[in-house]
Scaffold this active site. Structure first.
Site, PDB file in Angstrom:
ATOM      1  N   ASP A  28      -9.976   0.806   0.878  1.00 57.67           N
ATOM      2  CA  ASP A  28      -9.896   2.250   1.101  1.00 57.67           C
ATOM      3  C   ASP A  28     -11.256   2.854   0.767  1.00 57.67           C
ATOM      4  OD1 ASP A  28      -7.261   2.453   1.936  1.00 57.67           O
ATOM      5  OD2 ASP A  28      -6.486   2.566  -0.112  1.00 57.67           O
ATOM      6  N   ARG A  74      -8.732  -6.282  13.519  1.00 62.09           N
ATOM      7  CA  ARG A  74      -7.989  -5.434  14.433  1.00 62.09           C
ATOM      8  C   ARG A  74      -8.917  -4.317  14.851  1.00 62.09           C
ATOM      9  NH1 ARG A  74      -4.212  -7.348  17.212  1.00 62.09           N
ATOM     10  NH2 ARG A  74      -3.048  -5.384  17.398  1.00 62.09           N
ATOM     11  N   ARG A 102       0.137   5.741  16.393  1.00 60.82           N
ATOM     12  CA  ARG A 102       0.327   7.080  15.835  1.00 60.82           C
ATOM     13  C   ARG A 102      -0.457   8.106  16.628  1.00 60.82           C
ATOM     14  NH1 ARG A 102      -2.393   5.474   9.978  1.00 60.82           N
ATOM     15  NH2 ARG A 102      -4.246   4.559  10.860  1.00 60.82           N
ATOM     16  N   ARG A 107       0.835  -1.212   0.000  1.00 60.08           N
ATOM     17  CA  ARG A 107       0.000   0.000   0.000  1.00 60.08           C
ATOM     18  C   ARG A 107       0.870   1.262   0.000  1.00 60.08           C
ATOM     19  NH1 ARG A 107      -5.173  -0.096   2.218  1.00 60.08           N
ATOM     20  NH2 ARG A 107      -4.778   1.765   3.456  1.00 60.08           N
ATOM     21  N   GLU A 109      -3.506   6.660  19.009  1.00 59.89           N
ATOM     22  CA  GLU A 109      -4.189   5.498  18.456  1.00 59.89           C
ATOM     23  C   GLU A 109      -3.511   4.218  18.945  1.00 59.89           C
ATOM     24  OE1 GLU A 109      -4.992   6.441  14.332  1.00 59.89           O
ATOM     25  OE2 GLU A 109      -5.049   4.308  13.896  1.00 59.89           O
ATOM     26  N   ARG A 141       9.700   5.730  -3.355  1.00 60.18           N
ATOM     27  CA  ARG A 141      10.032   6.603  -4.485  1.00 60.18           C
ATOM     28  C   ARG A 141      11.466   7.079  -4.397  1.00 60.18           C
ATOM     29  NH1 ARG A 141       5.520   9.963  -2.617  1.00 60.18           N
ATOM     30  NH2 ARG A 141       3.635   9.062  -3.506  1.00 60.18           N
ATOM     31  N   TYR A 173      -9.788  -5.141   3.178  1.00 60.67           N
ATOM     32  CA  TYR A 173      -9.088  -3.929   3.612  1.00 60.67           C
ATOM     33  C   TYR A 173      -9.258  -2.863   2.518  1.00 60.67           C
ATOM     34  CZ  TYR A 173      -5.028  -1.379   5.675  1.00 60.67           C
ATOM     35  OH  TYR A 173      -4.183  -0.474   6.257  1.00 60.67           O
TER      36      TYR A 173
HETATM   37  N1  UDP Z   1       3.452   0.909   7.852  1.00 61.81           N
HETATM   38  C1  UDP Z   1       4.674   0.883   8.488  1.00 61.81           C
HETATM   39  N2  UDP Z   1       5.187   2.039   9.005  1.00 61.81           N
HETATM   40  C2  UDP Z   1       4.534   3.214   8.922  1.00 61.81           C
HETATM   41  C3  UDP Z   1       3.275   3.239   8.271  1.00 61.81           C
HETATM   42  C4  UDP Z   1       2.762   2.068   7.757  1.00 61.81           C
HETATM   43  O1  UDP Z   1       5.278  -0.158   8.597  1.00 61.81           O
HETATM   44  O2  UDP Z   1       5.045   4.216   9.421  1.00 61.81           O
HETATM   45  C5  UDP Z   1       2.904  -0.355   7.324  1.00 61.81           C
HETATM   46  C6  UDP Z   1       2.038  -1.083   8.338  1.00 61.81           C
HETATM   47  O3  UDP Z   1       2.207  -2.462   8.151  1.00 61.81           O
HETATM   48  C7  UDP Z   1       0.652  -0.675   7.934  1.00 61.81           C
HETATM   49  C8  UDP Z   1       0.777  -0.638   6.422  1.00 61.81           C
HETATM   50  O4  UDP Z   1       2.082  -0.127   6.205  1.00 61.81           O
HETATM   51  O5  UDP Z   1      -0.323  -1.591   8.368  1.00 61.81           O
HETATM   52  C9  UDP Z   1      -0.259   0.185   5.709  1.00 61.81           C
HETATM   53  O6  UDP Z   1      -0.237   1.495   6.215  1.00 61.81           O
HETATM   54  P1  UDP Z   1      -1.406   2.505   5.941  1.00 61.81           P
HETATM   55  O7  UDP Z   1      -0.941   3.836   6.378  1.00 61.81           O
HETATM   56  O8  UDP Z   1      -1.863   2.341   4.544  1.00 61.81           O
HETATM   57  O9  UDP Z   1      -2.506   1.969   6.943  1.00 61.81           O
HETATM   58  P2  UDP Z   1      -3.871   2.616   7.458  1.00 61.81           P
HETATM   59  O10 UDP Z   1      -3.764   4.093   7.303  1.00 61.81           O
HETATM   60  O11 UDP Z   1      -4.954   1.967   6.635  1.00 61.81           O
HETATM   61  O12 UDP Z   1      -3.912   2.194   8.874  1.00 61.81           O
END
Ligand code: UDP
Length: 371
Positions: free
Chosen positions: A354, A247, A278, A170, A304, A174, A352
């Site tokens: 979006d 989760r 976060r 996801r 969170e 870059r 999952y």
């Molecule tokens: N992820 C990570 N570090 C970060 C942010 C995301 O390892 O700082 C990984 C983690 O496994 C997460 C996945 O990337 O579940 C997808 O992140 P995303 O931000 O897309 O998740 P969401 O916002 O849906 O919780």
């Protein structure tokens, strides 16, 4: 009495209800909560739209979906650029030249690519089989160790070796200086909040709040010819084949008497020890301003915490690992045989999704069903 009973007023339910109403169908929406909008619900605290069920940043490459949501809300120009905090070291996300420069001191894309290749080789990975291997082959071991491993294990409550690699795909990687988290043509936050956007979708549609479908199924089913069910698929079947794992997220939300706590909407705590994943500072989704363009004097933050779901909790993320995917297929086989009920959304389809994918799925299903 009604053509459609829509169970759940989140994005899937609201889009379907809107489409049914547009085609002159008689539709009623119910929701067990006291408010509409499901998990995109926003609530105003001290003038700030607080994302009560976690940060939602709308982003899509799908022009049709983008045009669609713009019928119900005007979007601001918010671009998601989260910061990773690893034991006090700050890194840019997603993984890009700023991240690589901070991590390794490299200054060119060639140097960054060489560093990643070297670490991938040292780890001996040719075909990644799980999230850990996928992450290392995308960004190398240093970034995996500092920015992915701890966060992912907190988020999913499982080691990265037991998680599917698509989760990490996801995130963009870059070799440019671009801190935009999403590879999306269109992005923003609805001005005035998501709740207002959903209310606009549900305009002139009958909505009954505080109504739990599963508790009053017999009565409610009699109301309509067809049911659009957006709750959890295993709950619909009273968990008779077993419970799917989800989760769950818990938020500790605080109103602070200061204008700026962290200077960004999202800061990820990527070490394993910090108990939260976060911190969201909601005002930055709208540039720290109220709707008249004035600076807001206070701020609201949400820490969170991720936990395993148990019956009675709100499910947030389906755990699409092998075991759960297999169980879902069994439930889906039952669902496919239902004549009266259609299952949709993140919980109904155990996906999952979006937000834009939910909307695209709801639009497609509406076209199939409603013509
Ligand atoms: N992820 C990570 N570090 C970060 C942010 C995301 O390892 O700082 C990984 C983690 O496994 C997460 C996945 O990337 O579940 C997808 O992140 P995303 O931000 O897309 O998740 P969401 O916002 O849906 O919780």
């Amino acid at each position: 009495m009604y053509d459609y009973l829509v169970v759940g007023s989140g994005l899937y339910g609201a889009v379907f209800a809107h489409e049914a109403k547009k085609r002159n169908k008689k539709v009623i929406v119910i929701d067990k909560r006291g408010n509409v909008a499901g998990n995109v619900y926003t609530e105003k605290i001290a003038g700030i739209n607080v994302h009560k069920y976690g940060a939602h940043i709308f982003h899509t490459n799908n022009k049709k979906v983008w045009d669609y949501v713009n019928e119900f809300a005007e979007f601001n120009r918010f671009t998601n650029s989260p910061i990773a905090n690893y034991k006090g070291e700050l890194y840019s996300l997603p993984f890009n030249m700023y991240t690589f420069n901070k991590m390794w001191g490299v200054t060119t894309p060639e140097e960054a690519a060489a560093k990643i290749e070297e670490q991938k080789k040292a780890a001996g990975i040719s075909e990644p089989k799980n999230l850990e291997e996928q992450a290392i082959s995308l960004v190398g071991t240093d970034i995996y160790e500092k920015l992915i491993k701890g966060y992912t294990q907190k988020q999913w409550g499982r080691p990265c070796t037991e998680l599917p690699s698509f989760i990490i795909k996801r995130l963009p990687v870059r070799l440019t200086f671009d801190n935009n988290y999403f590879n999306a043509l269109y992005q923003g936050i609805p001005i005035g909040g998501y709740t207002k956007m959903i209310e606009n979708m549900l305009d002139k549609i009958e909505v009954r709040l505080g109504t739990d479908y599963l508790e009053n199924r017999g009565e409610l089913d009699k109301l309509a010819d067809k049911v659009i069910y957006t709750g959890a698929i295993d709950a619909f079947y009273e968990y008779k084949l077993g419970t799917l794992e989800y989760r769950c997220v818990r938020f500790e939300t605080e109103l602070l008497d200061k204008p700026n706590f962290q200077g960004n909407a999202a800061v990820n705590y990527t070490d394993a020890e910090t108990p939260w994943t976060r911190i969201i500072e909601h005002k930055w989704f709208e540039f720290g301003k109220d709707e008249n363009g004035n600076d807001l004097p206070k701020t609201v933050i949400s820490r969170e915490y991720s936990s395993e779901w148990k019956p009675g909790d709100e499910p947030y993320y389906p755990v699409n690992d092998e075991k759960n995917s297999k169980l879902y297929e069994k439930y889906k086989a039952l669902a496919d045989k239902e004549e009266k009920v259609v299952f949709g959304g993140r919980l109904g389809e155990y996906k999952y999704y979006d937000m834009d994918q939910v909307i695209a799925a709801a639009l497609q299903r509406s076209e199939e069903i409603l013509g």
